[in-house]
Design a protein around this motif. Structure first.
Motif, short mmCIF file in Angstrom:
data_model
loop_
_atom_site.label_atom_id
_atom_site.label_comp_id
_atom_site.label_asym_id
_atom_site.label_seq_id
_atom_site.Cartn_x
_atom_site.Cartn_y
_atom_site.Cartn_z
N LEU A 6 0.84 -1.19 0.00
CA LEU A 6 0.00 0.00 0.00
C LEU A 6 0.87 1.25 0.00
CD1 LEU A 6 -2.64 -0.94 2.74
CD2 LEU A 6 -3.05 -0.82 0.27
N ARG A 7 0.35 2.31 -0.59
CA ARG A 7 1.03 3.59 -0.49
C ARG A 7 1.19 3.94 0.99
NH1 ARG A 7 -2.28 7.23 -1.62
NH2 ARG A 7 -0.81 8.95 -1.89
N LYS A 8 2.29 4.55 1.34
CA LYS A 8 2.57 4.84 2.74
C LYS A 8 1.43 5.61 3.39
CE LYS A 8 6.25 6.48 5.76
NZ LYS A 8 7.61 7.08 5.82
N ARG A 15 -1.69 6.58 8.69
CA ARG A 15 -2.89 7.42 8.63
C ARG A 15 -3.32 7.90 10.02
NH1 ARG A 15 -6.78 7.90 5.44
NH2 ARG A 15 -8.37 6.83 6.68
N ILE A 16 -3.23 7.01 11.03
CA ILE A 16 -3.64 7.43 12.37
C ILE A 16 -2.68 8.46 12.93
CG2 ILE A 16 -2.40 5.71 13.77
CD1 ILE A 16 -4.98 5.41 15.41
N ALA A 21 -7.26 9.14 15.03
CA ALA A 21 -8.04 7.90 15.03
C ALA A 21 -9.42 8.07 14.39
CB ALA A 21 -8.20 7.39 16.46
N LYS A 22 -10.03 9.25 14.52
CA LYS A 22 -11.37 9.45 13.99
C LYS A 22 -11.44 9.35 12.47
CE LYS A 22 -13.12 12.28 17.80
NZ LYS A 22 -13.71 13.58 18.20
N ALA A 23 -10.30 9.53 11.80
CA ALA A 23 -10.28 9.49 10.34
C ALA A 23 -10.24 8.07 9.79
CB ALA A 23 -9.07 10.27 9.81
N ILE A 32 -4.95 -2.05 13.38
CA ILE A 32 -3.87 -1.51 14.20
C ILE A 32 -3.77 -2.29 15.51
CG2 ILE A 32 -3.15 0.49 15.56
CD1 ILE A 32 -4.16 2.25 13.28
N LEU A 33 -4.91 -2.65 16.10
CA LEU A 33 -4.89 -3.43 17.33
C LEU A 33 -4.30 -4.82 17.10
CD1 LEU A 33 -8.37 -2.58 18.89
CD2 LEU A 33 -6.14 -1.71 19.58
#
Length: 240
Positions: A6-8, A15-16, A21-23, A32-33
């Motif tokens: 995936l693109r970085k 991303r987080i 996190a809301k995004a 992530i967990l």
């Protein structure tokens, strides 16, 4: 596709860090967990598979053994997920430093963390002092989503032990319907009669869901004595 392909800017961790996190989507947050994938499946694939089988509200129902049956989840990851779910439950507690439970809303907020993710029925007895502050909380969990008995003997014994002034009962309806049934009302009246003989007040009995509550005290059901059965019939009919 491997997660590294995936693109970085599209990777959950990146991303987080960049957007917060809301995004992120539910799948990305769960990924992530989980942390990492397997040779056959990316961590996003594993997270997506889990969410197809379990809704967000059902994730907390996963036990250690259940988690280990999911491809890509090993012992360490299972423990991490269970710890996260429990922290989320505890974090949902709406606390006051010295809460005084004078209204049904205050009672509901006080026990919300105990019931908002429950899929089975539970009964909570809050033992209060003369200023309506909690002394002790008793939690009795049932084995189904539609039936549980009030642990009368346990409640009475513990109330006497701590010299409780009053008691508040709360039980949930996982179905989401919060109208009191005939059985709810009759059981409440029986307990009320016993407590009155011991000079302990039954201050309220809330029937709750994750979004609302029904207060027997606010609806006058704790002071009607012999009229309980009639009102119970009416309430039962209104639920259909």
């Amino acid at each position: 596709m491997n997660i590294k392909d995936l693109r970085k800017d599209d990777r959950p961790r990146e991303r987080i860090a960049q957007f917060g996190a809301k995004a992120l989507s539910d799948t990305e947050l769960l990924a992530i967990l989980i942390g990492s994938g397997t040779k056959e499946h990316t961590v996003l694939d594993i997270a997506s598979t889990i969410l197809k089988e379990y809704s967000l509200s059902k994730l907390k129902d996963l036990t250690y053994s259940n988690l280990l049956k999911i491809k890509g989840i090993k012992k360490a990851k299972a423990c991490q997920l269970l710890a996260c779910f429990e922290l989320a439950r505890r974090g949902a507690r709406k606390e006051k430093k010295h809460p005084s439970l004078e209204t049904a809303e205050e009672i509901y907020n006080y026990i919300y963390h105990e019931i908002y993710l429950e899929s089975n029925e539970i009964i909570i007895a809050i033992l209060l002092d003369c200023k309506l502050r909690p002394i002790k909380t008793i939690v009795e969990r049932g084995n189904s989503s539609h039936e549980i008995e009030i642990p009368v003997r346990r409640i009475i014994q513990e109330a006497l032990d701590v010299k409780a002034y009053g008691i508040v009962l709360v039980h949930n309806h996982p179905s989401g319907e919060v109208d009191a049934s005939i059985a709810d009302i009759e059981a409440t009246q029986e307990l009320n009669d016993i407590l009155m003989s011991l000079n302990i007040l039954l201050l309220d009995h809330l029937v709750v869901s994750s979004s609302e509550y029904f207060s027997m005290n606010e609806h006058g059901l704790l002071s009607l004595g012999m009229e309980y059965n009639l009102i119970g019939d009416t309430l039962e009919k209104n639920t259909h």
